[in-house]
Design an enzyme around this catalytic site. Structure first.
Site, PDB file in Angstrom:
ATOM      1  N   GLU A  72       0.834  -1.207   0.000  1.00 22.34           N
ATOM      2  CA  GLU A  72       0.000   0.000   0.000  1.00 22.34           C
ATOM      3  C   GLU A  72       0.870   1.259   0.000  1.00 22.34           C
ATOM      4  O   GLU A  72       1.995   1.241   0.479  1.00 22.34           O
ATOM      5  CB  GLU A  72      -0.891   0.012   1.255  1.00 22.34           C
TER       6      GLU A  72
ATOM      7  N   ASP B 235      -3.999   5.605   6.100  1.00 32.31           N
ATOM      8  CA  ASP B 235      -4.580   6.821   6.691  1.00 32.31           C
ATOM      9  C   ASP B 235      -5.596   6.359   7.740  1.00 32.31           C
ATOM     10  O   ASP B 235      -5.211   6.018   8.848  1.00 32.31           O
ATOM     11  CB  ASP B 235      -5.209   7.646   5.562  1.00 32.31           C
TER      12      ASP B 235
ATOM     13  N   VAL C  80      -0.417  14.437   1.545  1.00 28.13           N
ATOM     14  CA  VAL C  80       0.871  14.316   0.865  1.00 28.13           C
ATOM     15  C   VAL C  80       0.699  13.761  -0.545  1.00 28.13           C
ATOM     16  O   VAL C  80      -0.217  12.976  -0.806  1.00 28.13           O
ATOM     17  CB  VAL C  80       1.847  13.431   1.673  1.00 28.13           C
TER      18      VAL C  80
HETATM   19  P1  IMP Z   1      -7.593   5.018   4.215  1.00 24.85           P
HETATM   20  O1  IMP Z   1      -8.663   4.060   3.777  1.00 24.85           O
HETATM   21  O2  IMP Z   1      -8.163   6.212   4.933  1.00 24.85           O
HETATM   22  O3  IMP Z   1      -6.473   4.363   5.012  1.00 24.85           O
HETATM   23  O4  IMP Z   1      -6.973   5.674   2.920  1.00 24.85           O
HETATM   24  C1  IMP Z   1      -6.472   4.871   1.963  1.00 24.85           C
HETATM   25  C2  IMP Z   1      -6.166   5.543   0.674  1.00 24.85           C
HETATM   26  O5  IMP Z   1      -6.483   6.951   0.629  1.00 24.85           O
HETATM   27  C3  IMP Z   1      -4.692   5.464   0.424  1.00 24.85           C
HETATM   28  O6  IMP Z   1      -4.336   4.205  -0.092  1.00 24.85           O
HETATM   29  C4  IMP Z   1      -4.476   6.589  -0.540  1.00 24.85           C
HETATM   30  O7  IMP Z   1      -4.764   6.149  -1.851  1.00 24.85           O
HETATM   31  C5  IMP Z   1      -5.502   7.638  -0.109  1.00 24.85           C
HETATM   32  N1  IMP Z   1      -4.846   8.644   0.764  1.00 24.85           N
HETATM   33  C6  IMP Z   1      -4.956   8.779   2.090  1.00 24.85           C
HETATM   34  N2  IMP Z   1      -4.217   9.804   2.548  1.00 24.85           N
HETATM   35  C7  IMP Z   1      -3.597  10.328   1.460  1.00 24.85           C
HETATM   36  C8  IMP Z   1      -2.668  11.425   1.283  1.00 24.85           C
HETATM   37  O8  IMP Z   1      -2.233  12.137   2.206  1.00 24.85           O
HETATM   38  N3  IMP Z   1      -2.270  11.652  -0.001  1.00 24.85           N
HETATM   39  C9  IMP Z   1      -2.705  10.895  -1.059  1.00 24.85           C
HETATM   40  N4  IMP Z   1      -3.553   9.875  -0.929  1.00 24.85           N
HETATM   41  C10 IMP Z   1      -4.001   9.584   0.317  1.00 24.85           C
HETATM   42 MG    MG Z   2      -4.072   3.720  -2.132  1.00 27.28          MG
END
Ligand code: IMP
Ligand code: MG
Length: 188
Positions: free
Chosen positions: A108, A112, A162
């Site tokens: 991955e 986040d 980011v």
């Molecule tokens: P999560 O489900 O909140 O953990 O987010 C997962 C996905 O959101 C990551 O695999 C990224 O594709 C996108 N994402 C989360 N934070 C960022 C960031 O700061 N920059 C770019 N993509 C992000």
């Molecule tokens: Mg992703």
């Protein structure tokens, strides 16, 4: 001093700062690669990349691992707001390979909220792999809403949006060789 100044002058207008340089990323990838080589010694490993954000990380990571490695790709998307995960994940592209009886490592770009990974792990586990672990390049501090365990973490980053080294905002910035912070004004 002068070098720093020059580098900042050449940053795109929407990037407020370089968070991780090419060199720092390279070192993190090498470190994870060595750990994986050691941990899976003598075993066949299937790396599953989550498109699109992890494509550059995967390309570098796979070359930092020694031994038998196979790769496959998955593409997922979260419904809802662009810069935030909703936890409802849709598989846009599934694997070509069966994971049954395989040692699986999910690659991955960033963890986040962890909601995307939580869904993916559950989904892949139901297909009967021998083992399943996660390697993430970035781990966003203090954001996790789940107890997803990442065995391999490249770099810990602050809670800012980011981009670069594969990570995008609205499909742009993936080509930056470093990881930078996107100006809040650029997120509309
Ligand atoms: P999560 O489900 O909140 O953990 O987010 C997962 C996905 O959101 C990551 O695999 C990224 O594709 C996108 N994402 C989360 N934070 C960022 C960031 O700061 N920059 C770019 N993509 C992000
Ligand atoms: Mg992703």
């Amino acid at each position: 001093m002068q070098l720093e100044h020059m580098r900042h002058e050449s940053l795109p207008a929407d990037i407020t700062k370089v968070l991780f340089s090419e060199q720092q990323i390279k070192e993190a990838v090498q470190r994870i690669g060595s750990q994986i080589t050691r941990d899976y010694s003598g075993q066949k490993l299937l790396l599953i990349t989550v498109l699109k954000g992890a494509f550059i990380f995967m390309a570098d990571l796979v070359r930092a691992i020694e031994g038998h490695v196979e790769i496959d790709f998955m593409a997922v998307s979260s419904y809802g707001a662009e810069a935030k995960s909703s936890g409802i994940v849709r598989i846009i592209k599934d694997l070509n390979t069966s994971v049954e009886g395989r040692h699986v490592l999910i690659v991955e770009d960033i963890l986040d909220s962890g909601l995307t990974l939580k869904y993916l792990i559950k989904n892949l586990k139901s297909r009967g792999p021998l083992s399943i672990e996660v390697a993430t390049l970035l781990f966003k501090e203090g954001k996790q809403q789940t107890n997803v365990q990442c065995r391999y973490i490249g770099l810990t980053c602050p809670d800012e949006f980011v981009v670069g080294y594969g990570l995008d905002y609205a499909e742009a910035y993936r080509n930056l060789p470093y990881i930078g912070v996107l100006a809040p004004s650029a997120c509309v």
